[in-house]
Design a protein around this motif. Structure first.
Motif, mmCIF file in Angstrom:
data_model
loop_
_atom_site.group_PDB
_atom_site.id
_atom_site.type_symbol
_atom_site.label_atom_id
_atom_site.label_comp_id
_atom_site.label_asym_id
_atom_site.label_seq_id
_atom_site.Cartn_x
_atom_site.Cartn_y
_atom_site.Cartn_z
ATOM 1 N N GLN A 179 13.884 -2.861 -0.654
ATOM 2 C CA GLN A 179 15.011 -3.022 -1.567
ATOM 3 C C GLN A 179 14.535 -3.118 -3.011
ATOM 4 O O GLN A 179 15.111 -2.480 -3.910
ATOM 5 C CB GLN A 179 15.806 -4.279 -1.195
ATOM 6 C CG GLN A 179 16.628 -4.152 0.070
ATOM 7 C CD GLN A 179 17.263 -5.468 0.465
ATOM 8 O OE1 GLN A 179 16.663 -6.530 0.355
ATOM 9 N NE2 GLN A 179 18.509 -5.403 0.938
ATOM 10 N N VAL A 180 13.513 -3.913 -3.242
ATOM 11 C CA VAL A 180 12.998 -4.076 -4.604
ATOM 12 C C VAL A 180 12.395 -2.763 -5.105
ATOM 13 O O VAL A 180 12.583 -2.372 -6.264
ATOM 14 C CB VAL A 180 11.973 -5.223 -4.665
ATOM 15 C CG1 VAL A 180 11.296 -5.285 -6.031
ATOM 16 C CG2 VAL A 180 12.666 -6.548 -4.352
ATOM 17 N N ALA A 181 11.686 -2.057 -4.237
ATOM 18 C CA ALA A 181 11.119 -0.761 -4.626
ATOM 19 C C ALA A 181 12.211 0.219 -5.021
ATOM 20 O O ALA A 181 12.085 0.952 -6.011
ATOM 21 C CB ALA A 181 10.269 -0.195 -3.493
ATOM 22 N N ALA A 182 13.297 0.233 -4.258
ATOM 23 C CA ALA A 182 14.406 1.131 -4.585
ATOM 24 C C ALA A 182 15.036 0.766 -5.921
ATOM 25 O O ALA A 182 15.385 1.655 -6.719
ATOM 26 C CB ALA A 182 15.450 1.086 -3.470
ATOM 27 N N LEU A 183 15.187 -0.517 -6.191
ATOM 28 C CA LEU A 183 15.746 -0.952 -7.471
ATOM 29 C C LEU A 183 14.825 -0.569 -8.630
ATOM 30 O O LEU A 183 15.301 -0.181 -9.708
ATOM 31 C CB LEU A 183 15.961 -2.468 -7.443
ATOM 32 C CG LEU A 183 17.124 -2.946 -6.566
ATOM 33 C CD1 LEU A 183 17.005 -4.445 -6.296
ATOM 34 C CD2 LEU A 183 18.467 -2.625 -7.223
ATOM 35 N N LEU A 184 13.520 -0.673 -8.415
ATOM 36 C CA LEU A 184 12.573 -0.261 -9.448
ATOM 37 C C LEU A 184 12.668 1.245 -9.717
ATOM 38 O O LEU A 184 12.650 1.675 -10.880
ATOM 39 C CB LEU A 184 11.146 -0.635 -9.033
ATOM 40 C CG LEU A 184 10.777 -2.110 -9.194
ATOM 41 C CD1 LEU A 184 9.543 -2.437 -8.371
ATOM 42 C CD2 LEU A 184 10.531 -2.445 -10.668
ATOM 43 N N ARG A 185 12.783 2.024 -8.668
ATOM 44 C CA ARG A 185 12.931 3.476 -8.860
ATOM 45 C C ARG A 185 14.217 3.791 -9.623
ATOM 46 O O ARG A 185 14.236 4.649 -10.509
ATOM 47 C CB ARG A 185 12.908 4.182 -7.511
ATOM 48 C CG ARG A 185 11.563 4.130 -6.801
ATOM 49 C CD ARG A 185 11.541 5.006 -5.554
ATOM 50 N NE ARG A 185 10.280 4.871 -4.845
ATOM 51 C CZ ARG A 185 10.104 4.082 -3.783
ATOM 52 N NH1 ARG A 185 11.119 3.372 -3.299
ATOM 53 N NH2 ARG A 185 8.925 3.999 -3.187
ATOM 54 N N ASP A 186 15.287 3.090 -9.300
ATOM 55 C CA ASP A 186 16.556 3.295 -10.007
ATOM 56 C C ASP A 186 16.429 2.961 -11.490
ATOM 57 O O ASP A 186 17.138 3.536 -12.323
ATOM 58 C CB ASP A 186 17.661 2.442 -9.385
ATOM 59 C CG ASP A 186 18.104 2.935 -8.019
ATOM 60 O OD1 ASP A 186 17.786 4.098 -7.677
ATOM 61 O OD2 ASP A 186 18.750 2.159 -7.301
ATOM 62 N N ALA A 187 15.524 2.013 -11.812
ATOM 63 C CA ALA A 187 15.307 1.614 -13.201
ATOM 64 C C ALA A 187 14.348 2.546 -13.941
ATOM 65 O O ALA A 187 14.071 2.338 -15.122
ATOM 66 C CB ALA A 187 14.784 0.180 -13.262
ATOM 67 N N GLY A 188 13.831 3.551 -13.235
ATOM 68 C CA GLY A 188 12.964 4.533 -13.877
ATOM 69 C C GLY A 188 11.489 4.364 -13.630
ATOM 70 O O GLY A 188 10.678 5.089 -14.201
ATOM 71 N N PHE A 189 11.120 3.409 -12.757
ATOM 72 C CA PHE A 189 9.713 3.178 -12.454
ATOM 73 C C PHE A 189 9.217 4.124 -11.365
ATOM 74 O O PHE A 189 9.988 4.605 -10.537
ATOM 75 C CB PHE A 189 9.499 1.743 -11.970
ATOM 76 C CG PHE A 189 9.553 0.693 -13.035
ATOM 77 C CD1 PHE A 189 8.411 0.320 -13.724
ATOM 78 C CD2 PHE A 189 10.755 0.062 -13.350
ATOM 79 C CE1 PHE A 189 8.457 -0.658 -14.700
ATOM 80 C CE2 PHE A 189 10.814 -0.914 -14.323
ATOM 81 C CZ PHE A 189 9.665 -1.272 -15.003
ATOM 82 N N THR A 190 7.909 4.319 -11.353
ATOM 83 C CA THR A 190 7.238 4.939 -10.224
ATOM 84 C C THR A 190 6.600 3.827 -9.398
ATOM 85 O O THR A 190 5.768 3.068 -9.906
ATOM 86 C CB THR A 190 6.137 5.913 -10.690
ATOM 87 O OG1 THR A 190 6.739 6.956 -11.461
ATOM 88 C CG2 THR A 190 5.407 6.515 -9.505
ATOM 89 N N VAL A 191 7.003 3.688 -8.153
ATOM 90 C CA VAL A 191 6.452 2.646 -7.283
ATOM 91 C C VAL A 191 5.156 3.151 -6.665
ATOM 92 O O VAL A 191 5.121 4.234 -6.081
ATOM 93 C CB VAL A 191 7.464 2.254 -6.187
ATOM 94 C CG1 VAL A 191 6.839 1.270 -5.204
ATOM 95 C CG2 VAL A 191 8.713 1.644 -6.829
ATOM 96 N N GLU A 192 4.097 2.360 -6.803
ATOM 97 C CA GLU A 192 2.784 2.784 -6.329
ATOM 98 C C GLU A 192 2.322 2.070 -5.071
ATOM 99 O O GLU A 192 1.498 2.613 -4.328
ATOM 100 C CB GLU A 192 1.749 2.597 -7.441
ATOM 101 C CG GLU A 192 2.026 3.470 -8.657
ATOM 102 C CD GLU A 192 0.893 3.474 -9.665
ATOM 103 O OE1 GLU A 192 0.819 4.413 -10.457
ATOM 104 O OE2 GLU A 192 0.078 2.527 -9.658
ATOM 105 N N ALA A 193 2.824 0.867 -4.809
ATOM 106 C CA ALA A 193 2.390 0.154 -3.601
ATOM 107 C C ALA A 193 3.372 -0.959 -3.278
ATOM 108 O O ALA A 193 3.943 -1.588 -4.173
ATOM 109 C CB ALA A 193 0.987 -0.427 -3.781
ATOM 110 N N GLU A 194 3.550 -1.196 -1.980
ATOM 111 C CA GLU A 194 4.306 -2.336 -1.468
ATOM 112 C C GLU A 194 3.406 -3.063 -0.472
ATOM 113 O O GLU A 194 2.896 -2.447 0.468
ATOM 114 C CB GLU A 194 5.578 -1.884 -0.761
ATOM 115 C CG GLU A 194 6.556 -1.088 -1.605
ATOM 116 C CD GLU A 194 7.704 -0.551 -0.765
ATOM 117 O OE1 GLU A 194 8.210 -1.291 0.103
ATOM 118 O OE2 GLU A 194 8.074 0.631 -0.951
ATOM 119 N N LEU A 195 3.217 -4.351 -0.665
ATOM 120 C CA LEU A 195 2.361 -5.143 0.215
ATOM 121 C C LEU A 195 3.149 -6.323 0.758
ATOM 122 O O LEU A 195 3.870 -6.989 0.021
ATOM 123 C CB LEU A 195 1.133 -5.655 -0.549
ATOM 124 C CG LEU A 195 0.281 -4.607 -1.267
ATOM 125 C CD1 LEU A 195 -0.808 -5.288 -2.082
ATOM 126 C CD2 LEU A 195 -0.328 -3.639 -0.263
#
Length: 215
Positions: A179-195
């Motif tokens: 969920q947080v990764a998706a919100l970051l992508r919506d904000a214009g970020f590139t997500v590089e890792a989820e741990l």
């Protein structure tokens, strides 16, 4: 505009527990190898992207600001609670700390090489999270690195006391790393890792690394 009720209650709660919080968590990283590890990765990524100022958002008494500084980063802290900032300035007089809200950061756009939000997004209501992440995106320069740490899972809990039994009035919102990764992508970020992290049988944490786009 009048201040949101959740912001006022979060500030008052952490003003109340500031001294106890600092005493209880001051050396917590010593027994937290996974937390130290993700902070080391964050520092390496920031240095690899050219360094620059790093904001520790929701810095509390400054323990992680100090840790990042010792890893060679130009780190400073921002926290909603004047009580927390007073403790941070007293314990780390050589570092910079400012009172401020992640909903409207007093930081010029595109100036940060890195941003750490360590277990502070947990108090932000769902409807306000996109605006906060937009602020994070605004202050990071192209290629700047963000690390978000949070309690993972689902649901919301009303926290009425903590850190020595002092009264608090905050809500703890759990979200999955996805969920947080998706919100970051919506904000214009590139997500590089989820741990994912499981400090004990009844807790789940997560760390998400993201980068502001180069263009």
């Amino acid at each position: 505009m009048p201040e949101a009720d959740w912001i006022a209650k979060t500030r008052t709660s952490y003003d109340t527990v500031a001294v106890s919080y600092a005493a209880m968590l001051g050396d917590a990283l010593a027994d937290a190898p996974y937390e130290r590890g993700v902070l080391e990765i964050f520092a390496e990524l920031v240095r690899g992207a050219g360094g620059g100022p790093v904001a520790d958002i929701g810095c509390g008494p400054g323990r992680l600001t100090r840790h990042l500084y010792r890893q060679g980063l130009d780190a400073f802290g921002v926290d909603l609670s004047p009580g927390m900032i007073a403790v941070a300035r007293d314990e780390h007089p050589d570092l910079r700390f400012e009172v401020g809200s992640m909903t409207a950061l007093d930081i010029a756009g595109g100036t940060l090489g890195g941003l750490l939000a360590w277990f502070c997004l947990i108090h932000v209501p769902d409807a306000e999270v996109p605006g906060v992440l937009a602020e994070f995106r605004r202050v990071l320069r192209p290629g700047g690195v963000a690390l978000l740490a949070f309690h993972a899972g689902t649901g919301t809990r009303h926290k009425t006391d903590g850190y020595g039994g002092h009264p608090m009035d905050v809500y703890v919102h759990r979200r999955t790393s996805g969920q947080v990764a998706a919100l970051l992508r919506d904000a214009g970020f590139t997500v590089e890792a989820e741990l994912c992290h499981y400090p004990d049988a009844h807790k789940e944490g997560a760390f998400v690394f993201a980068r502001a786009p180069l263009h």
